[in-house]
Motif scaffolding. Structure first.
Motif, PDB file in Angstrom:
ATOM      1  N   THR A   1       0.838  -1.202   0.000  1.00 14.98           N
ATOM      2  CA  THR A   1       0.000   0.000   0.000  1.00 14.98           C
ATOM      3  C   THR A   1       0.868   1.246   0.000  1.00 14.98           C
ATOM      4  O   THR A   1       0.667   2.167  -0.800  1.00 14.98           O
ATOM      5  N   ARG A   2       1.860   1.290   0.876  1.00 17.79           N
ATOM      6  CA  ARG A   2       2.719   2.471   0.946  1.00 17.79           C
ATOM      7  C   ARG A   2       3.566   2.626  -0.314  1.00 17.79           C
ATOM      8  O   ARG A   2       3.738   3.739  -0.822  1.00 17.79           O
ATOM      9  N   ASP A   3       4.099   1.531  -0.832  1.00 11.96           N
ATOM     10  CA  ASP A   3       4.891   1.616  -2.069  1.00 11.96           C
ATOM     11  C   ASP A   3       4.063   2.194  -3.207  1.00 11.96           C
ATOM     12  O   ASP A   3       4.561   2.993  -4.010  1.00 11.96           O
ATOM     13  N   ARG A   4       2.800   1.821  -3.288  1.00 13.41           N
ATOM     14  CA  ARG A   4       1.922   2.354  -4.328  1.00 13.41           C
ATOM     15  C   ARG A   4       1.667   3.848  -4.120  1.00 13.41           C
ATOM     16  O   ARG A   4       1.607   4.614  -5.084  1.00 13.41           O
ATOM     17  N   ILE A   5       1.502   4.259  -2.879  1.00 13.64           N
ATOM     18  CA  ILE A   5       1.330   5.681  -2.585  1.00 13.64           C
ATOM     19  C   ILE A   5       2.562   6.458  -3.031  1.00 13.64           C
ATOM     20  O   ILE A   5       2.458   7.507  -3.679  1.00 13.64           O
ATOM     21  N   MET A   6       3.744   5.937  -2.717  1.00  9.97           N
ATOM     22  CA  MET A   6       4.968   6.645  -3.067  1.00  9.97           C
ATOM     23  C   MET A   6       5.190   6.661  -4.578  1.00  9.97           C
ATOM     24  O   MET A   6       5.705   7.659  -5.113  1.00  9.97           O
TER      25      MET A   6
ATOM     26  N   GLN B   1      11.095   4.852  -2.277  1.00 10.95           N
ATOM     27  CA  GLN B   1       9.963   4.971  -1.354  1.00 10.95           C
ATOM     28  C   GLN B   1      10.109   6.090  -0.330  1.00 10.95           C
ATOM     29  O   GLN B   1       9.511   6.047   0.744  1.00 10.95           O
ATOM     30  N   GLY B   2      10.903   7.085  -0.652  1.00  9.23           N
ATOM     31  CA  GLY B   2      11.062   8.218   0.249  1.00  9.23           C
ATOM     32  C   GLY B   2      12.171   8.074   1.268  1.00  9.23           C
ATOM     33  O   GLY B   2      12.379   8.970   2.088  1.00  9.23           O
TER      34      GLY B   2
END
Length: 189
Positions: A132-137, A153-154
């Motif tokens: 989920t976070r990888d997709r957001i980034m 990924q930031g």
């Protein structure tokens, strides 16, 4: 007793939200669950899709960059975890949390160091949170090219640090994190 596993992704990066997931395993659980950091990106995606298609109950919670900067990353992580458990369609009787600290919440819980590699429900939560976070980034990378967020990924890798100096900070950078704060202070002169 209904048991949920909880894990987070994104405590260390300089940019983006922290994301937590809560998973209650149900029915035919996909095989190969493990700590998301031990799995390839492709394998994580396959397991993410399998978990989403299963009878497992999944809740996801976020804490924004503004919340991270306001209350600190640990408290923001606990807030995201709370939101993830609250997003489950059934209340758990017990929550297993990866790590050594527990949020202050209403559910009985156990902290498990290394739980993301040893407890299947936490492993599943680890995968859901990471993908989920990888997709957001990746989406944020499209809006703010140059920082390499689709690949880093930031996190504070050299290319991200160089881009931060060259391009400045975005609204998605965590101003409370020392490297970002240093760039902002330098720009303010």
């Amino acid at each position: 007793m209904i048991v949920a596993g909880v894990d987070e992704a994104g405590r260390g990066p300089w940019a983006g939200p922290v994301v937590a997931a809560a998973v209650i395993l149900r029915g035919a659980v996909p095989s190969g669950l493990d700590d998301s950091k031990k799995l390839s990106a492709k394998r994580r995606e396959v397991l993410f899709d399998a978990l989403q298609a299963s009878a497992c109950l999944i809740g996801v919670g976020h804490a924004s960059v503004a919340e991270i900067d306001q209350i600190n990353i640990l408290q923001a992580t606990h807030l995201a975890m709370t939101r993830a458990v609250e997003a489950l369609s059934e209340a758990p009787g017990h929550v297993l949390v990866d790590g050594n600290r527990l949020p202050k919440w209403r559910w009985p819980a156990t902290a498990m160091i290394g739980g993301d590699g040893s407890e299947p429900a936490i492993s599943a939560a680890s995968i859901i949170a990471k993908v989920t976070r990888d997709r957001i980034m990746a989406a944020l990378d499209g809006q703010h090219p140059g920082y390499g967020w689709a690949s880093n990924q930031g996190y504070g890798v050299a290319a991200h640090a160089e881009a931060l100096i060259r391009l400045g900070a975005t609204p998605h950078h965590r101003a409370s994190f020392k490297p970002v704060r240093a760039v902002l202070q330098k720009l303010q002169g």
